[in-house]
Design a protein around this motif. Structure first.
Motif, PDB file in Angstrom:
ATOM      1  N   SER A 195      32.209  38.649  43.635  1.00  0.00           N
ATOM      2  CA  SER A 195      32.556  37.246  43.796  1.00  0.00           C
ATOM      3  C   SER A 195      31.361  36.498  44.366  1.00  0.00           C
ATOM      4  O   SER A 195      30.684  36.994  45.271  1.00  0.00           O
ATOM      5  CB  SER A 195      33.760  37.096  44.733  1.00  0.00           C
ATOM      6  OG  SER A 195      34.036  35.734  44.973  1.00  0.00           O
ATOM      7  N   ARG A 251      47.849  32.031  40.201  1.00  0.00           N
ATOM      8  CA  ARG A 251      47.995  33.486  40.177  1.00  0.00           C
ATOM      9  C   ARG A 251      48.312  34.010  38.774  1.00  0.00           C
ATOM     10  O   ARG A 251      48.042  35.176  38.471  1.00  0.00           O
ATOM     11  CB  ARG A 251      49.097  33.913  41.144  1.00  0.00           C
ATOM     12  CG  ARG A 251      48.721  33.765  42.600  1.00  0.00           C
ATOM     13  CD  ARG A 251      49.836  34.283  43.509  1.00  0.00           C
ATOM     14  NE  ARG A 251      49.504  34.127  44.909  1.00  0.00           N
ATOM     15  CZ  ARG A 251      48.762  34.972  45.610  1.00  0.00           C
ATOM     16  NH1 ARG A 251      48.295  36.069  45.018  1.00  0.00           N
ATOM     17  NH2 ARG A 251      48.497  34.754  46.874  1.00  0.00           N
ATOM     18  N   TYR A 271      45.745  35.987  36.680  1.00  0.00           N
ATOM     19  CA  TYR A 271      45.479  37.408  36.882  1.00  0.00           C
ATOM     20  C   TYR A 271      46.056  38.265  35.748  1.00  0.00           C
ATOM     21  O   TYR A 271      45.664  39.420  35.585  1.00  0.00           O
ATOM     22  CB  TYR A 271      46.093  37.885  38.195  1.00  0.00           C
ATOM     23  CG  TYR A 271      45.270  37.562  39.425  1.00  0.00           C
ATOM     24  CD1 TYR A 271      43.896  37.774  39.449  1.00  0.00           C
ATOM     25  CD2 TYR A 271      45.880  37.072  40.571  1.00  0.00           C
ATOM     26  CE1 TYR A 271      43.151  37.487  40.577  1.00  0.00           C
ATOM     27  CE2 TYR A 271      45.139  36.788  41.717  1.00  0.00           C
ATOM     28  CZ  TYR A 271      43.777  36.997  41.711  1.00  0.00           C
ATOM     29  OH  TYR A 271      43.041  36.723  42.833  1.00  0.00           O
ATOM     30  N   ASP A 284      38.118  38.536  35.216  1.00  0.00           N
ATOM     31  CA  ASP A 284      37.701  37.797  36.406  1.00  0.00           C
ATOM     32  C   ASP A 284      36.278  38.169  36.794  1.00  0.00           C
ATOM     33  O   ASP A 284      36.028  38.830  37.814  1.00  0.00           O
ATOM     34  CB  ASP A 284      38.669  38.069  37.561  1.00  0.00           C
ATOM     35  CG  ASP A 284      38.411  37.151  38.751  1.00  0.00           C
ATOM     36  OD1 ASP A 284      37.721  36.130  38.568  1.00  0.00           O
ATOM     37  OD2 ASP A 284      38.889  37.467  39.861  1.00  0.00           O
ATOM     38  N   SER A 297      39.836  34.559  41.070  1.00  0.00           N
ATOM     39  CA  SER A 297      40.259  34.831  42.453  1.00  0.00           C
ATOM     40  C   SER A 297      39.910  33.671  43.379  1.00  0.00           C
ATOM     41  O   SER A 297      40.666  33.358  44.305  1.00  0.00           O
ATOM     42  CB  SER A 297      39.626  36.123  42.961  1.00  0.00           C
ATOM     43  OG  SER A 297      38.207  36.062  42.898  1.00  0.00           O
TER      44      SER A 297
END
Length: 514
Positions: free
Chosen positions: A40, A128, A131, A176, A182
């Motif tokens: 990230s 969410r 995901y 992701d 995220s």
């Protein structure tokens, strides 16, 4: 039997190696993508430090204070029998308790805040959902005619239009990479937590407003009772003066003055009644009712003397819902910096379709009509930005500036919280001394008025002296009532400034509510 050359390209091991090579390459690529998915680019969030004093400047010594209403409070030992957040119960007023419960059930601003909280939680669920793969199904038909050139036919060839029926299930999934998804989820979660803190802030403001408005009505009830007593006394004085005038002991001037003072007191009483009606109407709106649906029986305010524990300044950062909301806004802004930075890195979208297609509707679901598609129909699966004229950098700069704005807002909210606590601590401390001095002023003026009336009946002083003494008594009593109301409201303001109580911090409530 001929021997088999194990090293030849056609041998079993060579063939297996060629077959396994794409698998190994795919596995290595998948492993690399999984590693990137765990990376990230969002900056690590840390709550900015703020300077907090060791103690509140205006805090009084930690002592037990007993008020006229029987309430007691120890700063070192908060009352454990009062539910957390139900701070108004320290006033031991059943009417106030009922009004607070009613307001929390029917106030429209609180319902609007609850609806905003529901929206924020729904947005978190929406974030969410990224995901997980997105699956959809569809069925339809297309009518088309292909050009002769696309079929490598002569330009004058006749191609027939045809209908193609499709029924398929499509799957799409964004890997992701570099934490874009995220970071979006983190930002939405922080926004939802901020909305919850703001809901608690609206709730605390409503509770405080109801208590303040209630004490204002009670203060005006006390003022009305005071003026009613004054009107009655001035009416009796007018009768006395009228009798003395009829007997020829005094002139008509004293009668005119007595009538003037009586009418003045009556007029002021009407003014207090008008203020009381307005205050009652405002209280009705806080309760979610129209003024016509609400009426509060008159009951004069009694002096409230309750010591409120201020605690340590550092705990203020955890108890105040507005500070919690400002801190969560910082966290959301920090996460959005990561979203903006992820735009500089590749993005991977996996798509696929599985279903049936046929030129005849009756053959659509035959096994021979099955078809599949892996990869995007248009565009590419893995995209890498190269040049955008500075658009992505501008997005990062904007996100960072937004974060800095939220940091300044947070620190400003903390400073304002300290000011509100100090203001109300000073108000209550000084009001205590002022009440004591005012009580002495009321007692002295009442004594002076009593002596003036006695001297007037004996003919030692003029009626002007009596009027002046009565005015002084009324003025001092009115100031005393106003100080009692101010003290009650300052007590409410202090509790509000401290975050609505002395118990579980707001941060703990927020975490347990998720």
């Amino acid at each position: 039997m001929n021997a088999i050359n194990m090293n030849s390209p056609t041998s079993g091991h060579g063939l297996a190696g060629r077959l396994l090579r794409p698998v190994r390459i795919g596995s290595a690529l998948l492993a690399a993508l999984l590693v990137l998915a765990g990376c990230s680019v969002a900056p690590t969030y840390e709550r900015p430090s703020v300077d907090t004093p060791a103690a509140f400047k205006e805090a009084a010594p930690q002592t037990t204070v007993a008020g006229e209403n029987g309430s007691q409070w120890k700063a070192a030992q908060p009352s454990e029998d009062i539910a957390r957040g139900e701070w108004w119960k320290i006033f031991s007023d059943d009417s106030l308790n009922a009004l607070e419960d009613r307001a929390q059930q029917a106030n429209q601003d609180l319902k609007a805040a609850a609806a905003r909280l529901g929206q924020a939680r729904a947005l978190t669920k929406d974030a969410r959902s990224a995901y997980f793969p997105q699956v959809d199904a569809g069925i339809g038909a297309t009518r088309q005619r292909q050009s002769p050139a696309s079929q490598s036919l002569p330009a004058d060839a006749n191609t027939q239009p045809f209908t193609l029926y499709r029924a398929q299930v499509g799957v799409s999934y964004e890997v992701d990479l570099f934490g874009r998804v995220s970071s979006n989820v983190d930002a939405a979660t922080a926004d939802a937590q901020r909305s919850e803190a703001l809901f608690h802030s609206v709730l605390l403001a409503l509770q405080a407003d109801v208590a303040q408005q209630y004490f204002l009505v009670r203060e005006l009830d006390a003022a009305l009772e005071l003026y009613r007593g004054t009107v009655e006394l001035r009416g009796q004085s007018l009768k006395l003066v009228q009798r003395r005038f009829d007997e020829g002991d005094i002139s008509e001037v004293d009668v005119a003055r007595a009538k003037s003072e009586l009418a003045s007191a009556q007029s002021e009483a009407f003014g207090i009644a008008r203020q009381r009606a307005t205050a009652e109407h405002a209280l009705a709106i806080l309760l979610g009712s129209t003024p016509a649906e609400f009426s509060l029986p008159a009951r004069p305010l009694t002096r409230i003397s309750i010591g409120i524990p201020s605690g340590l300044p550092s705990t203020l950062l955890e108890r105040r819902p507005d500070i919690a909301a400002a801190e969560r806004a910082m966290a959301a802004a920090n996460a959005r910096v990561g979203v903006a930075k992820s735009a500089f890195f590749p993005s991977l979208n996996l798509t696929g379709g599985l279903g049936y297609e046929s030129a005849q509707l009756g053959d659509l679901f035959n096994w021979s009509s099955r078809t599949f598609l892996l990869g995007p129909l248009v565009g590419t699966a893995l995209s890498m930005p190269l040049f955008d004229g500075g658009r992505r950098q501008a997005g990062v700069d904007r996100a960072r500036a937004s974060y800095e704005e939220q940091v300044s807002t947070y620190r400003g909210t903390v400073l304002n919280a300290f000011r509100e606590v100090e203001d109300n601590l000073a108000n209550l401390r000084i009001l205590g001394d002022q009440n004591q001095a005012q009580d002495e002023a009321v007692a002295a003026s009442a004594r002076a008025a009593k002596l003036s009336h006695t001297q007037y009946r004996e003919g030692a002083v003029s009626y002007f002296d009596v009027i002046d003494a009565d005015r002084t008594v009324l003025q001092q009593q009115r100031v005393s009532v106003q100080l009692d109301g101010e003290r009650a409201r300052s007590t409410v303001n202090l509790i509000r400034a401290l975050g609505g109580g002395w118990g579980t911090p707001v941060a703990t409530k927020l975490s347990s509510a998720q």
